[in-house]
Design an enzyme around this catalytic site. Sequence first.
Site, mmCIF file in Angstrom:
data_model
loop_
_atom_site.group_PDB
_atom_site.id
_atom_site.type_symbol
_atom_site.label_atom_id
_atom_site.label_comp_id
_atom_site.label_asym_id
_atom_site.label_seq_id
_atom_site.Cartn_x
_atom_site.Cartn_y
_atom_site.Cartn_z
ATOM 1 N N GLU A 431 0.820 -1.209 0.000
ATOM 2 C CA GLU A 431 0.000 0.000 0.000
ATOM 3 C C GLU A 431 0.858 1.264 0.000
ATOM 4 O O GLU A 431 0.471 2.280 -0.579
ATOM 5 C CB GLU A 431 -0.949 -0.012 1.203
ATOM 6 N N HIS A 499 -11.266 -6.282 7.659
ATOM 7 C CA HIS A 499 -11.922 -5.928 6.402
ATOM 8 C C HIS A 499 -13.122 -5.007 6.585
ATOM 9 O O HIS A 499 -13.677 -4.524 5.599
ATOM 10 C CB HIS A 499 -12.393 -7.194 5.668
#
Length: 693
Positions: A431, A499
Site C-alpha cells: 500500500e 476488512h
Amino acid sequence: MAQATAALLRGRNAPDEGVDWQRVTYLLHLSRILDEMEETRLVPEKKVLYQFSARGHDMAQIMLGLQLTNRHDATCGYYRSRPLLLSLGVDPADALGSAMGRAGGYSDGRDIGVVFNYPNHNGASALPMCGGVGAQYTPTAGWAQALQYYATVLGEHDYRDAIAVVLGGDGSVASNGFWSALTIATTQALPMLFYIEDNGFGISVPSDVQTPGGNIAANLASWQGLTIFEGDGCDPAEAARLTQQAVGFIRERRMPALLRLTVPRLEGHSFQDTQSYKSEALVKAEWARDPLPRLRDYLVPSVMSAQEWEACRLEAAGIAERARVEAEDRVVAVPETVTRHVFFEGDMQAMGGQHCDGYRAPECTDEAAPDGQRINMVTAIRRTLDHELTINKRVVLFGEDIGPKGGVHAVTLGLQDKFGKERVFDTSLSEEGIVGRAVGMALAGLVPVPEIQFRKYAEPAAEQINDCGTIRWRTNNRFAAPVVLRMPGGFFKCGDPWHSQTNEVAFVHQPGWKVAVPSNAEDAVGLLRSALRGNDPVIFFEHRAMLDHPWARRPYPGDNYALPFGKARFTRKGNSITIVTWGAMVPRCEEAAEGISADVIDLRTLMPFDRASVVSSVRRTRRCLIVHEDLGTGGFGAEIAAVVADEAFMDLDAPVSRLTMPDIPSPHNPALLDWAVPSVDRIRQKITALVEY
C-alpha cells in the site's frame, strides 16, 4: 609494463572534458560557504532552527545534478540534498531564506528549510521532499512510471530519455519505501536511479546495523532487473565517471539502476549532533577524505590555475553573502495567510495535476438525467470510471487484483480488457507503493486512481497519505498531487477487525484530503466524477454493504452528472428532529424515521461537510441525532455535535445525541456484528427518546 599501466591509469583518471569543472568548483564552494555560514552564524543567532550540513556529500551530488538535462527529469531528495538543488538552479537566497522560515522560498515559512521543492518548467525539477526518512522513494517511482506512460501511451517524444532520480542515505535503505520503490522500478522496468549516499551512519547507528554487511549494493547484486554502480564519492574522477555512467545507462536502456557512493559525513547528523559516538581516529579519517581539497588537487593545475580556483571561491563567497543579506531582508509571512492553500482555491499550482497543464473539465451538471434501469453502486462506479477513462487519457487505475480479476469487489471488472494493461494494472502487494506511486504520477500531471482493497489496509500507506494531502499547503501552492484514492470498507454480511473498519475520521484529520462517503449509486457517480475532474486529492470511500444493496440502486444519472463536495442531501424532511448520517446508516435512519416528522440528512462528504444545512435544520427542528458506524470516541459525529453545540445551542430543546458502534473493532460473527452496529430498532428508540425529551 609498469609504465604502461601507470599511463593507462593516468588517462583514466584525467579530468573528463565533458564535465564543466568550473561549474562543479563554484557550486562546491557555494555549498560549503552556505553550510559554514549557517553553522557559525545563523544557527547561533537562532535565525536558522534546523540545520543539516552536506559537507562530504556535496561534490558527488553536484556532479549528479549537472547530469539532469532533460526538462522532464525530476529528482526527490532528503534533508542533506541542498548541493543537488543548487546544481539544478535553485536561488541561494531562496535556500537561505527557506532555512530561516522567511516569506517566499520553498514554503513561505510553513516547512523546515531543508525540506526542498523546485518546480522547474525549463529544466529538471525537485519533487516535494518529505521529513520522513524513506518517504521520497515511491513518489519518485511514480514519476518514473509517468515518464514511461507519456512516452509509450501518449506518444510524447520529449519524454523518451527523461529519468527520475531519488536520493537517500544508507539508513533509508531499511525503509518500507525503499523496498517498495525497488520492486516497482524493477518489475515495471522504469527509468529510475536510486542514488545512495553511504556515509556509514544513520544518525548514530552504523550502516551494518541498517543493512547486513553495511553495503546495500552488494546485497542487491542478484536483484533481477537492477544494474549496480558503486564507488568512492570523494574521488573526483570516479564520482564523475559513475554518475555519468549511471545516468547514461538509464537514459539509453530505460531500466532502473542503483548508484552507491561512499562519502563521509563531516559534520553531525544535524547541528545539535556532537558525534560523540565516533572515535577521534574515525573523525580524522573522514576529514582525510574531504572531497573539496581532493577536487583542488585533481584540477589544479591540470584544468585550472590556483588563481582560477580562488576566483571560483571568491565568486561563491560573494553570491552567498548577497544571498544572506537578501534572505535576512525577507519578512515573515503574514500569520493569517497560513490557512491558505490547504485545498485548491482558484490560484493554480505551479506543478502537479492535469489542470496546470491546461486541462479543462467538460461541462457538468448536478441535475440528474436518469438513464435506464436502476443499477447498483458497483456498476455505477465502474460506468463512471469507464467514461472518464474514455474521454481522458491521463486517467490510470491501479491496485492489487484490479486487472483481470476486476477487483475483489468487481468494480473494475472488464476495464483492463477495454483500456489495456498500461492504463488499468495490478500492483505488488504494498500500500505504501500504491499510494506513493500515485503521488508521483499526479505530480507528473496524470490522474491516478489507486485502490486500497479494504480500509484497514491503508495503514501501511499512512505516511504517504498524510504527505500527499499536505503537498499543496507545505509548498505554498507550488505543487499539488490530486489523487483519487478508492477505498472499500465497512461491514458486509459479517464483520472482522481487518476488512470491516470504517474510521473515515482519520482521513478527515489529514489536512488537504477531501473525503466522499456516498450511500447510493447516483451520489457515487456524481462525487466520483467531481473527484476525477477536480484539483484536490480525494478519499473515495465505497461502503461494502452498499455496493449491491437494493436501497442504494439508482438509475445512472448521466455522463455529465457531478456533485459538489460539501453539499448534503435531505432524504426526508420534517420538523421534529434532525438526523445526521452517512454511508450505510442512511437507509437505516430513513427506515427508523418512518412515521416521524424528521429531517434525515445524508452528508455525502465529510471533508468538507455541509455544516450550514445541519445547523439550519437543527435550528428549525430543535433536536439533533447523529448516527454513524464508526466508533463513538473521537468519531466524526463528535465534530458535528461540537458544531451544533457551538452554533445552535440556544435553539436546542434536547441534548445533542449520538448513536455509534461501541469502541471495539468490528466483530466477525453476524450476531455480534448486528449487536454492535446501530440497528433500525436502536435508531428508532433513540429518535423517540429525543422527540419525547
